[in-house]
Design an enzyme around this catalytic site. Sequence first.
Site, PDB file in Angstrom:
ATOM      1  N   CYS A  58      -1.666   3.863  11.190  1.00 25.39           N
ATOM      2  CA  CYS A  58      -1.487   5.312  11.881  1.00 25.39           C
ATOM      3  C   CYS A  58      -2.837   5.350  12.631  1.00 25.39           C
ATOM      4  O   CYS A  58      -3.379   6.451  13.093  1.00 25.39           O
ATOM      5  CB  CYS A  58      -1.566   6.442  10.796  1.00 25.39           C
ATOM      6  N   ASP A  93       1.308  -1.311   4.805  1.00 24.68           N
ATOM      7  CA  ASP A  93       0.928   0.052   5.560  1.00 24.68           C
ATOM      8  C   ASP A  93      -0.560   0.273   5.302  1.00 24.68           C
ATOM      9  O   ASP A  93      -1.019   0.830   4.304  1.00 24.68           O
ATOM     10  CB  ASP A  93       1.725   1.417   5.100  1.00 24.68           C
ATOM     11  N   CYS A 136       0.736  -1.253   0.144  1.00 29.77           N
ATOM     12  CA  CYS A 136       0.065   0.009   0.055  1.00 29.77           C
ATOM     13  C   CYS A 136       1.123   1.427  -0.260  1.00 29.77           C
ATOM     14  O   CYS A 136       1.015   1.916   1.135  1.00 29.77           O
ATOM     15  CB  CYS A 136      -1.170  -0.006   1.066  1.00 29.77           C
ATOM     16  N   ALA A 137       1.358   1.555  -1.244  1.00 31.81           N
ATOM     17  CA  ALA A 137       2.734   2.509  -1.138  1.00 31.81           C
ATOM     18  C   ALA A 137       2.628   3.941  -1.261  1.00 31.81           C
ATOM     19  O   ALA A 137       3.213   4.722  -0.785  1.00 31.81           O
ATOM     20  CB  ALA A 137       3.596   1.802  -2.413  1.00 31.81           C
ATOM     21  N   ALA A 138       1.545   4.251  -1.743  1.00 29.26           N
ATOM     22  CA  ALA A 138       1.392   5.897  -2.036  1.00 29.26           C
ATOM     23  C   ALA A 138       1.199   6.543  -0.725  1.00 29.26           C
ATOM     24  O   ALA A 138       0.556   6.076   0.236  1.00 29.26           O
ATOM     25  CB  ALA A 138      -0.033   6.058  -2.699  1.00 29.26           C
ATOM     26  N   PRO A 139       1.424   7.818  -0.727  1.00 24.55           N
ATOM     27  CA  PRO A 139       2.223   8.499  -1.808  1.00 24.55           C
ATOM     28  C   PRO A 139       3.702   8.308  -1.909  1.00 24.55           C
ATOM     29  O   PRO A 139       4.163   8.804  -2.769  1.00 24.55           O
ATOM     30  CB  PRO A 139       1.864   9.950  -1.313  1.00 24.55           C
ATOM     31  N   GLY A 140       4.276   7.378  -0.922  1.00 28.13           N
ATOM     32  CA  GLY A 140       5.647   6.987  -1.313  1.00 28.13           C
ATOM     33  C   GLY A 140       6.728   7.432   0.117  1.00 28.13           C
ATOM     34  O   GLY A 140       7.566   7.284  -0.391  1.00 28.13           O
ATOM     35  N   GLY A 141       6.273   7.872   1.143  1.00 20.29           N
ATOM     36  CA  GLY A 141       7.084   8.346   2.176  1.00 20.29           C
ATOM     37  C   GLY A 141       7.868   7.090   2.557  1.00 20.29           C
ATOM     38  O   GLY A 141       9.126   7.126   2.743  1.00 20.29           O
ATOM     39  N   LYS A 142       7.035   6.144   3.011  1.00 21.18           N
ATOM     40  CA  LYS A 142       7.704   4.915   3.840  1.00 21.18           C
ATOM     41  C   LYS A 142       8.660   4.218   2.424  1.00 21.18           C
ATOM     42  O   LYS A 142       9.701   3.674   2.650  1.00 21.18           O
ATOM     43  CB  LYS A 142       6.757   3.971   4.161  1.00 21.18           C
TER      44      LYS A 142
END
Length: 454
Positions: free
Chosen positions: A406, A353, A269-275
């Site tokens: 979160c 995530d 669940c990658a967006a927006p890409g911070g992790k």
Amino acid sequence: MGLLKVVSGQKPREIAVRVLERRQGMEFAEDLLENALARAQLSLPDRHLCQQLVYGIVRWQMTLDWLIARKTKGRAQKPLLQNLLRLGLYQIFWLDRIPNHAAVHETVELAKRSGLVSESGFLNAALRGYLRESESTRGLLAELKNTYPHLGYSHPQWLVARWQKRWGQVKAQQLMEWNNTPPKTFARLNTLKAEPATLLAHWRDEKVEYDVVHHPWFEKNLVFELQAHPPLERLPSFQKGLFYVQDPSSLLAPRELNPHPGETVLDLCAAPGGKLTYIAQLMRDQGRLVARDITPARLKLIEENCARLGVTCVQLVWPGTPQGPKDPSHEQQENPPLTPPLRPSHFDRILIDAPCSNTGVMRRRVDVRWRIAPEEIARLRTIQLDLLREAAPLLKPGGSLVYSTCSLELEENQQIVQHFVQQHPDFKLQKERELLPFVEAVDGAYVAALERSD
């Protein structure tokens, strides 16, 4: 007056009210305000005032509406008039730096310009009535925090009751105080492009005031609190990809994942890409990092962030496309090169995530408290468990899976992991950690690290 047609020349209060009007739909206040400010020609102080008005009014909406109901005997008002009443009262009782006479005058004049000439007299009377009762009203607001904390702290009553049951009244109040405090801005150094000294030299030239942030779950000289700065998107250091805006709590999951250069890693669940981009940083941009999310629009955000940060090891999985991952470096091609699709026992490490209720980040996502409902947590549990079940067979034996949210809710965190482990005996819980705003002074987060047996 058309909503948000042309904001050039408008005043911050006017923009704030238009944003609040648009918020009646499904769009979030943060997105509406960002779009409005991008089209406005506001000075930095006026920009900050506009942000303060929008976010503050949304946070304190329930308390503001309680004040309004006391003067209107509970009668429903036109949405625009309700927002103007909120605007005036917020300035009177929450913004000490604005003189009361200016708050009332500007709000009444805005009502007239917005076509509410006949209602402007009532608006003026209601606001001036509260000015006369200012001291006693402040006492009532303070008392509410003890007698009716959901009204005093402007949170849904069911959520307050849930938090009180888990942590007690004092800690629940500390959490609500945190949620009502404007969030700080943090930046993560992008070590793929810069050393700390390089970034800090840029910031000194760009008039950025900062402080170093230390937490035990990430390395030194990585995260900085931005205390004062021009709009970030205009900074050369931002445009060059020297840093990424990110709360310190969001770095815990990538660190627990512990990726290494050369590995094959999946961010489900990658967006927006911070992790994701921090994982790439930990991998020194070496290996294969597959990023998946639910829509091409969300994956486009990843492409943009990877391009700005100089990340090249990421491949995107487009939903509904059988050909598998797409390499961001081929974004100009209609048909990207075919690469193997996701297959069983393929990944060394997987991060989930998961979509969640966001109750740990309410001070950043100001609309969340008014949109979440108890039944939503049950719906999200199904999605979260499905993601864990989907990821399980993709992990190599001996591989690591990290599940994070979160959220602060047990049903989405500890309980969902326990349920998954009971159903999948080949997975063992190695470690779990919860970050609580009223303990660590960061956004709330939950991270569980699991290992698949050989």
